[in-house]
Scaffold this active site. Structure first.
Site, PDB file in Angstrom:
ATOM      1  N   TYR A 116      -9.595   6.090 -12.239  1.00 39.65           N
ATOM      2  CA  TYR A 116      -9.511   6.745 -10.921  1.00 39.65           C
ATOM      3  C   TYR A 116      -9.261   8.236 -11.024  1.00 39.65           C
ATOM      4  O   TYR A 116      -8.910   8.866 -10.019  1.00 39.65           O
ATOM      5  CB  TYR A 116      -8.355   6.158 -10.084  1.00 39.65           C
ATOM      6  CG  TYR A 116      -8.164   4.670 -10.172  1.00 39.65           C
ATOM      7  CD1 TYR A 116      -9.077   3.795  -9.578  1.00 39.65           C
ATOM      8  CD2 TYR A 116      -7.069   4.121 -10.831  1.00 39.65           C
ATOM      9  CE1 TYR A 116      -8.885   2.433  -9.653  1.00 39.65           C
ATOM     10  CE2 TYR A 116      -6.871   2.758 -10.900  1.00 39.65           C
ATOM     11  CZ  TYR A 116      -7.787   1.922 -10.314  1.00 39.65           C
ATOM     12  OH  TYR A 116      -7.591   0.573 -10.389  1.00 39.65           O
TER      13      TYR A 116
ATOM     14  N   GLY B 165       3.525  -3.509  -3.789  1.00 42.02           N
ATOM     15  CA  GLY B 165       3.416  -3.618  -5.248  1.00 42.02           C
ATOM     16  C   GLY B 165       3.896  -2.336  -5.907  1.00 42.02           C
ATOM     17  O   GLY B 165       5.041  -2.217  -6.348  1.00 42.02           O
ATOM     18  N   ARG B 166       3.013  -1.336  -5.882  1.00 39.61           N
ATOM     19  CA  ARG B 166       3.285  -0.067  -6.567  1.00 39.61           C
ATOM     20  C   ARG B 166       4.644   0.538  -6.205  1.00 39.61           C
ATOM     21  O   ARG B 166       5.368   1.026  -7.065  1.00 39.61           O
ATOM     22  CB  ARG B 166       2.176   0.924  -6.196  1.00 39.61           C
ATOM     23  CG  ARG B 166       2.260   2.231  -6.934  1.00 39.61           C
ATOM     24  CD  ARG B 166       1.301   3.279  -6.341  1.00 39.61           C
ATOM     25  NE  ARG B 166       0.042   2.777  -5.915  1.00 39.61           N
ATOM     26  CZ  ARG B 166      -1.080   2.803  -6.639  1.00 39.61           C
ATOM     27  NH1 ARG B 166      -1.080   3.358  -7.828  1.00 39.61           N
ATOM     28  NH2 ARG B 166      -2.195   2.304  -6.151  1.00 39.61           N
TER      29      ARG B 166
ATOM     30  N   GLU C 181       3.683  -6.946   1.564  1.00 39.41           N
ATOM     31  CA  GLU C 181       3.206  -7.207   0.204  1.00 39.41           C
ATOM     32  C   GLU C 181       3.223  -5.940  -0.641  1.00 39.41           C
ATOM     33  O   GLU C 181       2.184  -5.512  -1.136  1.00 39.41           O
ATOM     34  CB  GLU C 181       1.757  -7.719   0.261  1.00 39.41           C
ATOM     35  CG  GLU C 181       1.501  -8.871   1.197  1.00 39.41           C
ATOM     36  CD  GLU C 181       0.009  -9.066   1.505  1.00 39.41           C
ATOM     37  OE1 GLU C 181      -0.844  -8.326   0.955  1.00 39.41           O
ATOM     38  OE2 GLU C 181      -0.301  -9.962   2.299  1.00 39.41           O
TER      39      GLU C 181
ATOM     40  N   CYS D  36     -12.619   5.469 -28.765  1.00 40.00           N
ATOM     41  CA  CYS D  36     -13.891   6.171 -28.964  1.00 40.00           C
ATOM     42  C   CYS D  36     -14.667   6.294 -27.662  1.00 40.00           C
ATOM     43  O   CYS D  36     -15.738   5.685 -27.499  1.00 40.00           O
ATOM     44  CB  CYS D  36     -14.702   5.428 -30.010  1.00 40.00           C
ATOM     45  SG  CYS D  36     -13.752   5.263 -31.506  1.00 40.00           S
TER      46      CYS D  36
ATOM     47  N   TYR E 180       0.437  -0.944 -12.307  1.00 40.35           N
ATOM     48  CA  TYR E 180      -0.991  -0.898 -12.627  1.00 40.35           C
ATOM     49  C   TYR E 180      -1.253  -0.222 -13.968  1.00 40.35           C
ATOM     50  O   TYR E 180      -2.243   0.483 -14.129  1.00 40.35           O
ATOM     51  CB  TYR E 180      -1.778  -0.209 -11.504  1.00 40.35           C
ATOM     52  CG  TYR E 180      -1.628  -0.912 -10.170  1.00 40.35           C
ATOM     53  CD1 TYR E 180      -2.122  -2.200  -9.984  1.00 40.35           C
ATOM     54  CD2 TYR E 180      -0.967  -0.313  -9.099  1.00 40.35           C
ATOM     55  CE1 TYR E 180      -1.971  -2.864  -8.778  1.00 40.35           C
ATOM     56  CE2 TYR E 180      -0.806  -0.968  -7.888  1.00 40.35           C
ATOM     57  CZ  TYR E 180      -1.307  -2.243  -7.728  1.00 40.35           C
ATOM     58  OH  TYR E 180      -1.150  -2.893  -6.534  1.00 40.35           O
TER      59      TYR E 180
ATOM     60  N   GLY F 279       0.762  -1.242   0.000  1.00 37.77           N
ATOM     61  CA  GLY F 279       0.000   0.000   0.000  1.00 37.77           C
ATOM     62  C   GLY F 279       0.785   1.280   0.000  1.00 37.77           C
ATOM     63  O   GLY F 279       0.213   2.363  -0.191  1.00 37.77           O
TER      64      GLY F 279
HETATM   65  N1  LLP Z   1      -1.777  -6.863  -0.963  1.00 38.09           N
HETATM   66  C1  LLP Z   1      -3.081  -6.926  -1.273  1.00 38.09           C
HETATM   67  C2  LLP Z   1      -3.918  -7.907  -0.598  1.00 38.09           C
HETATM   68  C3  LLP Z   1      -3.616  -6.043  -2.230  1.00 38.09           C
HETATM   69  O1  LLP Z   1      -4.905  -6.101  -2.515  1.00 38.09           O
HETATM   70  C4  LLP Z   1      -2.778  -5.101  -2.870  1.00 38.09           C
HETATM   71  C5  LLP Z   1      -3.295  -4.177  -3.875  1.00 38.09           C
HETATM   72  C6  LLP Z   1      -1.415  -5.094  -2.528  1.00 38.09           C
HETATM   73  C7  LLP Z   1      -0.955  -5.983  -1.563  1.00 38.09           C
HETATM   74  C8  LLP Z   1      -0.436  -4.155  -3.147  1.00 38.09           C
HETATM   75  O2  LLP Z   1      -0.719  -2.819  -2.888  1.00 38.09           O
HETATM   76  P1  LLP Z   1       0.295  -1.682  -3.377  1.00 38.09           P
HETATM   77  O3  LLP Z   1       1.565  -1.832  -2.588  1.00 38.09           O
HETATM   78  O4  LLP Z   1       0.515  -1.861  -4.846  1.00 38.09           O
HETATM   79  O5  LLP Z   1      -0.422  -0.423  -3.093  1.00 38.09           O
HETATM   80  N2  LLP Z   1      -5.221  -0.555  -9.641  1.00 38.09           N
HETATM   81  C9  LLP Z   1      -5.100   0.389  -8.552  1.00 38.09           C
HETATM   82  C10 LLP Z   1      -4.449  -0.238  -7.341  1.00 38.09           C
HETATM   83  C11 LLP Z   1      -5.175  -1.453  -6.831  1.00 38.09           C
HETATM   84  C12 LLP Z   1      -4.514  -2.098  -5.634  1.00 38.09           C
HETATM   85  C13 LLP Z   1      -5.138  -3.405  -5.298  1.00 38.09           C
HETATM   86  N3  LLP Z   1      -4.540  -4.130  -4.221  1.00 38.09           N
HETATM   87  C14 LLP Z   1      -4.323   1.599  -9.037  1.00 38.09           C
HETATM   88  O6  LLP Z   1      -3.931   1.632 -10.192  1.00 38.09           O
HETATM   89  O7  LLP Z   1      -4.126   2.561  -8.293  1.00 38.09           O
END
Ligand code: LLP
Length: 424
Positions: free
Chosen positions: A327, A286-287, A284, A353, A381, A247
């Site tokens: 978003y 990601g981004r 966990e 379109c 993403y 997150g």
């Molecule tokens: N763990 C779980 C259970 C999650 O659902 C997510 C993201 C993460 C870890 C990783 O979160 P991060 O570190 O990436 O924030 N498509 C959206 C973001 C959706 C995130 C979904 N879950 C966007 O483009 O902003």
């Protein structure tokens, strides 16, 4: 030559009047591979991972890359080689990780809707942990494990009812969200799970949202999770690990999220103060590992000045970069070779379109048809959410390592997009 790095993205910099990623001129890549084109910096990904690794020095911690952010095989391979595990949310992601050389025992399986088939496969290959998200799922997982003659390692994902202060679509830790098990129900459900013969309780998990730019939601969630750890262990159920999810946000447009190591210094101080500092930790992210390591290159097709709006029509679209449409997300857009002279205000839009097909609104740029632009912060993403809408083949992807260029995904052809279809 003087290099001027872009804010928040030290591996992307102007050298003179040309934009580089590491030691590669982006205009050369656009010329050779065409546009739209995703380009990632290996060094930027490893530097982002390094901040977490520094934060966890001397601790027992496993970083499980949330691969939904960017699930291209070479990206997964890079993180697997760097020692990461993976947070997955589908059987498809499981197969991808294995194809990229990921270690099954370092996989954690999140998500509110795991199917029996997905559970079975994950059990057969011996994943590290299921993050279970509902009472109903606990019973189904127990059944599937017994039927396959295994015991499923589980964590329960707690919904701590903490406001992550982010976009409502990517906030997950509030009562009104579909995720996790309500804080108040958690102890009773651990007691139920611990009594089931097909399950082995190994941890506790929480993930409160994405693109979080403040520390306080993390600190609040940690307090709530540690209260639960204490209650669960007092009830005689030991927890081997604590998973704090992902997150952490990135700088899209002057955002100021804490650095991963600084955030974890605070969280670890809290863990230490409460006596859990030597517990096995999992996270966990990601981004924050990939978002600012990538750009999407695009070419200006047409300029269409108008009475109310000036439109700059480019060859990338919402199928390549869905975040603005979904978003209203902001991605910076910069020229690969800035032109001197006065800028005008443009809405940068794609060829699809739909009026929702925009990449940036009211951007001040001095543009001509044929110019090339970079959409920044496109490592997370974007490609993983890309689609074939309007029968647009998905873009190619490049991973740059110093002056080395690796084509990690070729551009999809139109034929690729309908290869699984048949005529009547
Ligand atoms: N763990 C779980 C259970 C999650 O659902 C997510 C993201 C993460 C870890 C990783 O979160 P991060 O570190 O990436 O924030 N498509 C959206 C973001 C959706 C995130 C979904 N879950 C966007 O483009 O902003």
């Amino acid at each position: 030559m003087n290099a001027k790095a872009l804010p928040g993205q030290p591996h992307i910099a102007y050298r003179g009047n040309e934009l580089f990623i590491e030691d590669v001129r982006l205009a050369d890549l656009a010329r050779q591979y065409g546009t739209p084109l995703f380009v990632y910096s290996r060094a930027a990904m490893l530097a982002a991972l390094g901040a977490y690794q520094r934060g966890f020095a001397g601790r027992k911690a496993q970083i499980c890359y949330a691969m939904k952010a960017n699930s291209s095989l070479a990206v997964l391979q890079l993180f697997a080689r760097a020692g990461c595990g993976f947070d997955i949310v589908s059987g498809g992601e499981l197969d991808r990780v294995l194809a990229a050389g990921g270690d099954a025992s370092k996989i954690i399986f999140s998500g509110v809707g795991k199917t029996r088939a997905e559970m079975r496969r994950a059990l057969q290959i011996g994943i590290g942990c299921f993050n279970v998200e509902s009472e109903a799922e606990i019973d189904v997982l127990n059944e599937v494990a017994l039927a396959t003659g295994t015991r499923a390692p589980i964590s329960i994902r707690v919904n701590p009812n903490v406001d992550a202060k982010t976009h409502p679509y990517i906030s997950t830790g509030l009562k009104g969200n579909k995720f996790g098990i309500a804080h108040e129900r958690t102890l009773a459900i651990y007691q139920h799970a611990a009594a089931l013969p097909g399950l082995h309780v190994v941890g506790i998990d929480c993930h409160i949202g994405s693109q979080i730019t403040q520390e306080s939601p993390y600190l609040d969630a940690m307090d709530r999770v540690l209260d639960l750890v204490q209650a669960i262990e007092s009830a005689g159920i030991p927890l081997h690990h604590i998973d704090f999810g992902g997150g952490l946000g990135i700088d899209y447009n002057g955002d100021t999220p804490p650095a991963a190591d600084a955030l974890w210094a605070k969280l670890l101080a809290k863990l230490d103060a409460r006596g859990y500092g030597q517990r096995q930790l999992m996270i966990e992210p990601g981004r924050s590992l990939v978002g600012n390591a990538g750009v999407c290159l695009t070419e200006v097709l047409y300029l269409k000045p108008g009475e109310q709006k000036n439109f700059c029509i480019v060859d990338a679209a919402m199928n390549d970069l869905p975040r603005p449409a979904m978003y209203e997300a902001y991605h910076q857009i910069v020229p690969l070779a800035p032109r001197p002279g006065a800028a005008s205000t443009w809405d940068v839009v794609g060829p699809i379109c739909e009026s929702g097909d925009w990449l940036g609104r009211d951007r001040n740029l001095n543009l001509h048809a044929g110019d090339q632009l970079a959409v920044l912060s496109a490592g997370a993403y974007c490609m993983s959410m890309a689609s074939n809408y309007n029968t647009r083949g998905r873009a190619a992807e490049i991973l740059v390592d110093g002056d080395q260029v690796h084509l990690i995904r070729r551009r999809e052809t139109a034929a690729d997009t309908f290869q699984h279809e048949s005529l009547l």
